[in-house]
Design an enzyme around this catalytic site. Structure first.
Site, short mmCIF file in Angstrom:
data_model
loop_
_atom_site.label_atom_id
_atom_site.label_comp_id
_atom_site.label_asym_id
_atom_site.label_seq_id
_atom_site.Cartn_x
_atom_site.Cartn_y
_atom_site.Cartn_z
N SER A 110 0.83 -1.21 0.00
CA SER A 110 0.00 0.00 0.00
C SER A 110 0.86 1.26 0.00
O SER A 110 1.92 1.30 0.63
CB SER A 110 -0.88 -0.01 1.26
N TYR A 133 -1.82 5.74 -4.53
CA TYR A 133 -2.82 6.80 -4.40
C TYR A 133 -2.21 8.04 -5.02
O TYR A 133 -1.06 8.39 -4.73
CB TYR A 133 -3.14 7.06 -2.92
N THR A 159 -5.21 2.77 -7.60
CA THR A 159 -6.53 2.70 -6.96
C THR A 159 -7.38 3.86 -7.44
O THR A 159 -7.01 5.02 -7.30
CB THR A 159 -6.36 2.71 -5.43
C1 FNR Z 1 -7.73 -1.95 2.27
N1 FNR Z 1 -7.71 -1.74 0.89
C2 FNR Z 1 -6.81 -0.87 0.34
N2 FNR Z 1 -6.77 -0.67 -1.01
C3 FNR Z 1 -5.88 0.16 -1.56
O1 FNR Z 1 -5.87 0.30 -2.78
N3 FNR Z 1 -4.97 0.82 -0.78
C4 FNR Z 1 -4.95 0.69 0.57
O2 FNR Z 1 -4.13 1.29 1.24
C5 FNR Z 1 -5.91 -0.16 1.18
N4 FNR Z 1 -5.95 -0.32 2.52
C6 FNR Z 1 -6.83 -1.22 3.08
C7 FNR Z 1 -6.81 -1.41 4.45
C8 FNR Z 1 -7.65 -2.36 5.02
C9 FNR Z 1 -7.60 -2.60 6.49
C10 FNR Z 1 -8.54 -3.10 4.21
C11 FNR Z 1 -9.45 -4.15 4.80
C12 FNR Z 1 -8.57 -2.88 2.85
C13 FNR Z 1 -8.56 -2.57 0.01
C14 FNR Z 1 -7.84 -3.87 -0.34
O3 FNR Z 1 -6.78 -3.64 -1.22
C15 FNR Z 1 -8.78 -4.88 -1.01
O4 FNR Z 1 -9.45 -4.25 -2.08
C16 FNR Z 1 -9.80 -5.48 -0.05
O5 FNR Z 1 -9.26 -5.63 1.23
C17 FNR Z 1 -10.29 -6.82 -0.55
O6 FNR Z 1 -11.32 -7.31 0.25
P1 FNR Z 1 -11.13 -8.35 1.46
O7 FNR Z 1 -10.21 -9.45 1.00
O8 FNR Z 1 -10.58 -7.57 2.61
O9 FNR Z 1 -12.52 -8.81 1.69
#
Ligand code: FNR
Length: 371
Positions: A110, A133, A159
């Protein structure tokens, strides 16, 4: 509560994580946006897809390997970017990087990691993608992408579903902020590594201040002028956007609703997948994340046309439960379950998984006469 030794599926890590973590942190990891309808639906939708297994196929040898953007990996299960992993465990992203490399799969780091791209690269070999981002200040983006390239990251996951942060009400109630000993490490030297304490979610305020709401398709092209890394567009849910993503030079698409943390009442990603796959017409690979908790889920996604899946929360919860060993175990459980699903459905390699191996509510007329 199950003990770590007794865990038999990845969902069980969540209970241990909940017990171990401060409420503010657990809530940040677990929550979805607003009514959390899409959060539940991400799971429920998988349960409405059933198998049409083939029998009496020699499944004594099963090959789970695949190639993603030209990189060979051990299985079609990869690690999604999740922010601030050191809140889960002191080793945070280091542990996730080591566990992913040991499992022979890809980790996506991330932008908002609590370890920098250089630190993660220092853990040793491994195929890694960098999640981006886009900040209002494009110089920050240029510097960050350069650093990711130099650190050996192989692709950018851009993203596109976060011009503003979704309303995660637990974070608002908890006045979520990053614990004071941690920073968003990639931004530390730019003085953008901290979240302010506000009367809101500290992350929502940070996004409002820094992330570029004007981000649009032209920027996908712009990104290609500053990097030669392939770009995966993360957060596509429709055929229309799939076609524009391809025209805009995307190397792949991640069907994602951000773990149901952004717009509530979007469909489960597994429900949106086939529309995107059809629109992509095999021109670029389509991946999926959201609610993948079982090897059967991985199989269903592949049967509906995904080239692979990413997992988010199972990684943070297993990390909280047992650090690197926890993440290794989570990846191993999913691998074993997926291999077993293949065996029991009569598939020896990923290319043998076909649309005919599953039935969905929307192809009822096609399947019903055969029942
Ligand atoms: C995320 N997700 C996410 N996506 C992204 O593009 N940058 C990020 O920094 C984050 N941070 C993040 C933190 C937490 C705690 C969660 C739960 C999710 C989204 C992540 O990449 C992904 O799309 C989802 O987590 C997929 O779903 P599941 O496997 O958590 O159900």
């Amino acid at each position: 509560m199950p003990r770590i030794m007794e865990i038999t599926n990845v969902t069980e890590f969540e209970e241990i994580a909940k017990e171990k973590l401060p409420k503010m942190i657990y809530d940040y990891y677990a929550s979805g946006a607003e009514d959390q309808w899409s959060l539940k639906e991400n799971r429920n939708a998988f349960s409405r897809i059933l198998f049409r297994p083939r029998i009496l196929v020699d499944v004594s040898e099963i090959d789970l390997t695949t190639t993603v953007l030209g990189f060979k990996i051990s299985m079609p299960i990869m690690v999604a970017p999740t922010a601030m992993q050191k809140m889960a465990h002191p080793e945070g992203e280091y542990a996730t990087a080591r566990a992913s490399a040991a499992a022979g799969t890809i980790m996506t780091l991330s932008s908002w990691a609590t370890s920098s791209v250089e630190e993660v690269a220092s853990t040793g070999p491994g195929i890694r993608f960098f999640q981006l981002y886009v900040y209002k200040d494009r110089n920050i983006v240029i510097q960050l992408v350069r650093r990711a390239e130099r650190a050996g990251f192989k692709a950018i996951a851009l993203t596109v579903d976060t011009p503003r942060l979704g309303r995660r009400e637990a974070d608002i109630k908890n006045r979520f902020t990053l614990p004071s000993h941690l920073t968003l490490k990639n931004f530390e030297s730019l003085n953008l590594g901290n979240l302010d304490k506000t009367n809101d979610s500290g992350l929502a305020a940070y996004v409002a201040g820094q992330v570029d709401r004007s981000l649009n398709w032209k920027d996908v092209k712009w990104l290609q002028t500053i990097t030669s890394l392939p770009i995966l567009v993360k957060g596509v849910l429709t055929a229309e956007d799939t076609r524009i993503a391809i025209q805009s030079g995307a190397a792949g698409i991640i069907v994602s609703n951000h773990g149901a943390r952004q717009l509530d009442y979007v469909p489960a990603t597994i429900m949106a997948l086939e529309e995107v796959v059809k629109a992509a017409q095999g021109r670029i690979p389509v991946f999926l994340d959201g609610g993948v908790r079982r090897g059967t889920d991985v199989f269903k996604a592949l049967a509906l046309g995904a080239s692979g899946v990413f997992i988010g929360r199972p990684v943070v919860f297993s990390l909280a439960a047992d650090g690197e060993a926890g993440v290794r175990k989570a990846l191993q459980i999913l691998r074993d379950e997926f291999e077993l699903t293949m065996a029991l459905s009569g598939c020896r390699s990923l290319k043998e998984i076909t649309r005919d191996h599953v039935m969905t509510e929307w192809d009822h007329p096609r399947v019903a006469p055969r029942l």
